[in-house]
Design a protein around this motif. Structure first.
Motif, PDB file in Angstrom:
ATOM      1  N   LYS A  38     -29.522  -6.844  29.088  1.00  0.00           N
ATOM      2  CA  LYS A  38     -30.057  -7.587  28.896  1.00  0.00           C
ATOM      3  C   LYS A  38     -29.747  -8.011  27.127  1.00  0.00           C
ATOM      4  N   LEU A  39     -28.760  -7.319  27.198  1.00  0.00           N
ATOM      5  CA  LEU A  39     -27.791  -7.707  25.522  1.00  0.00           C
ATOM      6  C   LEU A  39     -26.908  -9.141  26.305  1.00  0.00           C
ATOM      7  N   LYS A  40     -26.540  -8.453  27.128  1.00  0.00           N
ATOM      8  CA  LYS A  40     -25.304  -9.664  27.976  1.00  0.00           C
ATOM      9  C   LYS A  40     -25.945 -10.851  28.259  1.00  0.00           C
ATOM     10  N   ASP A  41     -27.054 -11.038  28.726  1.00  0.00           N
ATOM     11  CA  ASP A  41     -28.168 -12.200  28.815  1.00  0.00           C
ATOM     12  C   ASP A  41     -28.474 -13.171  28.015  1.00  0.00           C
ATOM     13  N   ALA A  42     -29.133 -12.344  26.778  1.00  0.00           N
ATOM     14  CA  ALA A  42     -29.404 -12.434  25.562  1.00  0.00           C
ATOM     15  C   ALA A  42     -27.992 -13.182  24.975  1.00  0.00           C
ATOM     16  N   ALA A  43     -26.820 -12.897  25.141  1.00  0.00           N
ATOM     17  CA  ALA A  43     -25.551 -13.291  24.361  1.00  0.00           C
ATOM     18  C   ALA A  43     -24.893 -14.431  25.361  1.00  0.00           C
ATOM     19  N   GLU A  44     -25.372 -14.275  26.979  1.00  0.00           N
ATOM     20  CA  GLU A  44     -25.224 -15.804  27.017  1.00  0.00           C
ATOM     21  C   GLU A  44     -26.408 -17.041  26.654  1.00  0.00           C
ATOM     22  N   THR A  45     -27.185 -16.752  27.338  1.00  0.00           N
ATOM     23  CA  THR A  45     -28.396 -17.494  26.570  1.00  0.00           C
ATOM     24  C   THR A  45     -28.348 -17.913  24.554  1.00  0.00           C
ATOM     25  N   HIS A  46     -27.546 -16.732  23.971  1.00  0.00           N
ATOM     26  CA  HIS A  46     -27.358 -17.596  22.687  1.00  0.00           C
ATOM     27  C   HIS A  46     -26.254 -18.401  22.451  1.00  0.00           C
ATOM     28  N   GLU A 130     -34.629 -27.898  18.357  1.00  0.00           N
ATOM     29  CA  GLU A 130     -35.231 -27.613  19.878  1.00  0.00           C
ATOM     30  C   GLU A 130     -34.612 -26.543  20.753  1.00  0.00           C
ATOM     31  N   PRO A 131     -33.192 -26.686  21.198  1.00  0.00           N
ATOM     32  CA  PRO A 131     -32.655 -25.962  21.500  1.00  0.00           C
ATOM     33  C   PRO A 131     -32.360 -24.189  21.551  1.00  0.00           C
ATOM     34  N   ILE A 132     -32.954 -24.004  19.670  1.00  0.00           N
ATOM     35  CA  ILE A 132     -32.787 -22.943  18.854  1.00  0.00           C
ATOM     36  C   ILE A 132     -34.559 -22.425  19.514  1.00  0.00           C
ATOM     37  N   LYS A 133     -35.281 -23.512  18.843  1.00  0.00           N
ATOM     38  CA  LYS A 133     -36.697 -22.835  19.173  1.00  0.00           C
ATOM     39  C   LYS A 133     -36.740 -22.312  20.382  1.00  0.00           C
ATOM     40  N   THR A 134     -35.885 -23.170  22.461  1.00  0.00           N
ATOM     41  CA  THR A 134     -36.063 -22.738  23.661  1.00  0.00           C
ATOM     42  C   THR A 134     -35.534 -21.138  23.905  1.00  0.00           C
ATOM     43  N   GLY A 135     -34.820 -21.600  22.888  1.00  0.00           N
ATOM     44  CA  GLY A 135     -33.638 -19.832  22.697  1.00  0.00           C
ATOM     45  C   GLY A 135     -34.438 -18.988  22.043  1.00  0.00           C
ATOM     46  N   ASN A 137     -37.635 -18.483  22.079  1.00  0.00           N
ATOM     47  CA  ASN A 137     -38.698 -18.304  23.100  1.00  0.00           C
ATOM     48  C   ASN A 137     -38.482 -17.584  24.343  1.00  0.00           C
ATOM     49  N   LYS A 138     -37.223 -17.890  24.573  1.00  0.00           N
ATOM     50  CA  LYS A 138     -36.204 -17.125  26.197  1.00  0.00           C
ATOM     51  C   LYS A 138     -36.517 -15.529  25.610  1.00  0.00           C
ATOM     52  N   LEU A 139     -35.035 -15.693  24.417  1.00  0.00           N
ATOM     53  CA  LEU A 139     -34.587 -14.062  24.224  1.00  0.00           C
ATOM     54  C   LEU A 139     -36.278 -13.118  22.899  1.00  0.00           C
ATOM     55  N   PHE A 140     -37.396 -14.448  23.170  1.00  0.00           N
ATOM     56  CA  PHE A 140     -38.644 -12.499  22.127  1.00  0.00           C
ATOM     57  C   PHE A 140     -39.530 -13.310  23.057  1.00  0.00           C
ATOM     58  N   GLN A 141     -39.330 -13.282  24.350  1.00  0.00           N
ATOM     59  CA  GLN A 141     -40.261 -13.221  25.308  1.00  0.00           C
ATOM     60  C   GLN A 141     -41.442 -12.477  25.569  1.00  0.00           C
ATOM     61  N   PRO A 142     -43.124 -12.453  24.739  1.00  0.00           N
ATOM     62  CA  PRO A 142     -43.482 -11.272  25.223  1.00  0.00           C
ATOM     63  C   PRO A 142     -43.587  -9.683  26.629  1.00  0.00           C
ATOM     64  N   ALA A 143     -43.921  -8.854  26.334  1.00  0.00           N
ATOM     65  CA  ALA A 143     -43.198  -8.150  27.481  1.00  0.00           C
ATOM     66  C   ALA A 143     -44.768  -7.956  28.297  1.00  0.00           C
ATOM     67  N   ALA A 144     -44.539  -8.455  29.749  1.00  0.00           N
ATOM     68  CA  ALA A 144     -45.308  -8.085  30.475  1.00  0.00           C
ATOM     69  C   ALA A 144     -46.019  -6.971  31.134  1.00  0.00           C
TER      70      ALA A 144
END
Length: 144
Positions: A38-46, A130-135, A137-144
């Motif tokens: 998860k951390l790696k995915d977040a870093a790549e998204t960031h 916009e990219p900051i907002k999109t990033g 939103n991806k990073l802090f998606q609510p838990a399903a």
């Protein structure tokens, strides 16, 4: 010759972990791997978000530079045209009338150019955010 006081001696009986401890350790390792993924995915998204922000900001800066050059060219040409008009002046009254018209047109041009730059700045700020907002939103998606 094995030393019975040395715990690292080869003659020491290997230590066996109880099954519950082993299961707990395996669960910890699994959770650590999931957390790392998860951390790696977040870093790549960031990283892609930062790259998108810089690309958008660079395009915006280029657009602002181009607009400023156009404005400078327009104002310079207006100044040269005004100077050329002054050459044909035959009276102070005519010069004042010419100058008054030039000042009025330059003020109107300045007002329009300022509005153009303000709108461009707002557009660039929105596009850069916009990219900051999109990033985010991806990073802090609510838990399903």
């Amino acid at each position: 010759m094995a030393d019975h006081t040395d715990p690292f001696s080869s003659s020491v009986i290997p230590f066996q972990l109880p099954e519950q401890v082993r299961a707990f350790a395996e669960k910890g390792v699994t959770q650590a791997r999931e957390g790392y993924a998860k951390l790696k995915d977040a870093a790549e998204t960031h990283n892609s978000t930062v790259e998108a922000v810089f690309n958008t900001a660079t395009k915006g800066a280029t657009e602002v530079s181009s607009t400023l050059l156009d404005i400078a060219k327009t104002n310079t040409n207006a100044g040269f045209d005004f100077a050329q008009s002054l050459i044909g002046v035959t009276s102070p009254a005519q010069a004042m009338e010419l100058w008054s018209g030039f000042a009025k047109s330059q003020f109107e041009a300045f007002t329009g150019q300022s509005k153009q730059l303000a709108e461009l700045s707002q557009k660039i700020a929105a596009e850069t955010a916009e990219p900051i907002k999109t990033g985010a939103n991806k990073l802090f998606q609510p838990a399903a």
